[in-house]
Write an enzyme that holds these catalytic residues in place. Structure first.
Site, PDB file in Angstrom:
ATOM      1  N   GLU A  49      16.158  -4.554 -22.851  1.00 28.97           N
ATOM      2  CA  GLU A  49      17.361  -4.338 -23.643  1.00 28.97           C
ATOM      3  C   GLU A  49      17.170  -4.815 -25.089  1.00 28.97           C
ATOM      4  OE1 GLU A  49      18.968  -5.860 -19.577  1.00 28.97           O
ATOM      5  OE2 GLU A  49      17.070  -5.882 -20.702  1.00 28.97           O
ATOM      6  N   ALA A 151      -6.504   4.185   4.673  1.00 30.40           N
ATOM      7  CA  ALA A 151      -6.832   5.610   4.711  1.00 30.40           C
ATOM      8  C   ALA A 151      -7.437   5.931   6.072  1.00 30.40           C
ATOM      9  CB  ALA A 151      -7.833   5.948   3.600  1.00 30.40           C
ATOM     10  N   ASP A 197     -17.921  -4.800   4.185  1.00 32.44           N
ATOM     11  CA  ASP A 197     -17.842  -3.810   3.107  1.00 32.44           C
ATOM     12  C   ASP A 197     -18.180  -4.367   1.722  1.00 32.44           C
ATOM     13  OD1 ASP A 197     -16.965  -2.103   5.096  1.00 32.44           O
ATOM     14  OD2 ASP A 197     -14.842  -2.317   4.589  1.00 32.44           O
ATOM     15  N   GLU A 293      -5.095  -4.491   2.268  1.00 40.12           N
ATOM     16  CA  GLU A 293      -6.012  -3.348   2.366  1.00 40.12           C
ATOM     17  C   GLU A 293      -6.959  -3.455   3.554  1.00 40.12           C
ATOM     18  OE1 GLU A 293      -7.718  -1.747  -1.124  1.00 40.12           O
ATOM     19  OE2 GLU A 293      -6.187  -2.501  -2.466  1.00 40.12           O
ATOM     20  N   GLY A 295      -8.490  -6.129   7.122  1.00 38.95           N
ATOM     21  CA  GLY A 295      -8.900  -5.119   8.061  1.00 38.95           C
ATOM     22  C   GLY A 295      -7.922  -4.978   9.210  1.00 38.95           C
TER      23      GLY A 295
END
Length: 363
Positions: A49, A151, A197, A293, A295
């Site tokens: 604002e 995914a 990973d 994300e 496991g």
């Protein structure tokens, strides 16, 4: 022109730096001309604002403000926005939603009305709530908003039987995830994800771009301190927090501290980190949002304890197959379908060749 839509688009720009404050967009209009616009600056700096009013200057008198959240009316890091709006001579204020913060929560609206300013509430309410969903949960509970993301293939796998998972989702989906990473306070994974990973867990300007200046805190749920001191999360820009149990080996504590990690020792449940306690500790650190994300074990615990607020699932048009191929969520699972986690306000959209399904867990 939909001026509230413009204010919402400005609010989204603030998501990268506003936390723990809300991301707010504001537009000052008079005679169908935008005279000033702005969005929340980093904590301690101007609210949206104020930026809009400063841009409009004297022309703001008699104008209308469109703002995505009720203006604040208390002294925090900055003076109250309501006073600035009144002093600027604004004649009407349209606000999407009332601020759930008890220091405001209708008081800002009332203060404007007492000064003779007309107020309107409810325009594009659902979109405004989504932009500030983390802030809304945080001010109401003291806990961060938990976003679970994974995914999968069409047959529900996150990796092959050999563990190969790069990449299930397409490039467009992965770029989308980097945008989300730039907007949240922390990324959480389990230690097995780090070991298997060795991910970066960073926010980058696209897939091939450089690291963004603001990086989310990387959190590794690692009860026994098994994170390798050479892990990439300890070598890259940003901070990494190892969430371990209080009986973590002292030599491991020293090795990981020497490698640059911060260690948070928590009470354990069956030798594992108490995830609810972890979220409470993050809330005390003013972390308003966490994206998980992986496991599968961490997801299993979070869903079993009903700690997930929102789910993002990218579905890739591939079939992996295999009895031993990995699933996204482990743990005990439910015995009956009536006990399954249900999603509400579900959205389905296409991201490149992938399908993104998102929704909020039903309470």
């Amino acid at each position: 022109m939909d001026y509230m839509e413009r204010a919402l688009s400005l609010a989204r720009l603030a998501l990268v730096h506003a936390s723990p404050n809300p991301a707010v967009g504001a537009v000052v209009v008079k005679d169908n001309v935008i005279l000033g616009e702005g969005y929340t600056q980093p904590p301690g700096s101007s609210h949206g604002e104020i930026v809009a009013l400063n841009q409009a200057a004297e022309q703001a008198r008699g104008g209308t403000m469109y703002v995505t959240l009720e203006p604040c009316c208390h002294y925090g890091r900055t003076p109250p926005c309501t006073k600035a709006i009144i002093d600027a001579g604004i004649s009407a204020v349209h606000m999407s939603i009332i601020d759930p913060n008890l220091s405001v929560c209708g008081r800002g609206k009332a203060e404007l009305e007492e000064a003779g300013i007309k107020t309107f509430v409810g325009e594009r309410e659902e979109e405004a709530q989504e932009i500030n969903e983390a802030y809304i949960k945080y001010v109401g509970t003291g806990l961060p908003f938990v976003l679970a993301k994974f995914a999968i293939s069409l047959d529900g796998k996150i990796a092959t039987r050999t563990g190969d998972s790069k990449w299930i989702s397409g490039e467009d989906s992965r770029r989308y995830v980097h945008t989300i990473r730039s907007q949240i306070d922390a990324i959480m994974v389990g230690v097995d994800t780090i070991i298997n990973d060795n991910p970066q867990l960073t926010a980058r300007a696209g897939l091939d771009g450089g690291f963004l200046e603001k990086q989310p805190l990387r959190i590794v749920v690692d009860s026994k301190g098994r994170t390798p001191p050479t892990a990439r999360v300890l070598q890259l820009p940003g901070k990494t927090l190892i969430a371990a149990t209080k009986d973590m080996d002292r030599e491991r504590v020293k090795a990981l501290t020497d490698a640059g990690a911060d260690i948070l020792e928590l009470p354990g449940k069956d030798g594992r980190v108490d995830l609810r306690e972890l979220l409470e500790q993050l809330g005390q650190k003013q972390m308003t949002s966490v994206m998980v994300e992986g496991g599968a074990a961490v997801f299993g615990s979070l869903f079993e304890q009903r700690l997930v607020d929102k789910l993002l699932v990218f579905i890739a048009p591939i079939i992996i197959g295999g009895l031993e191929a990995k699933n996204p969520v482990e743990g005990k699972g439910v015995e009956k379908l009536a006990q399954a986690t249900n999603l509400e306000r579900v959205k389905v959209e296409r991201i490149g060749n992938d399908i993104l399904i998102s929704g909020y867990t039903a309470r």
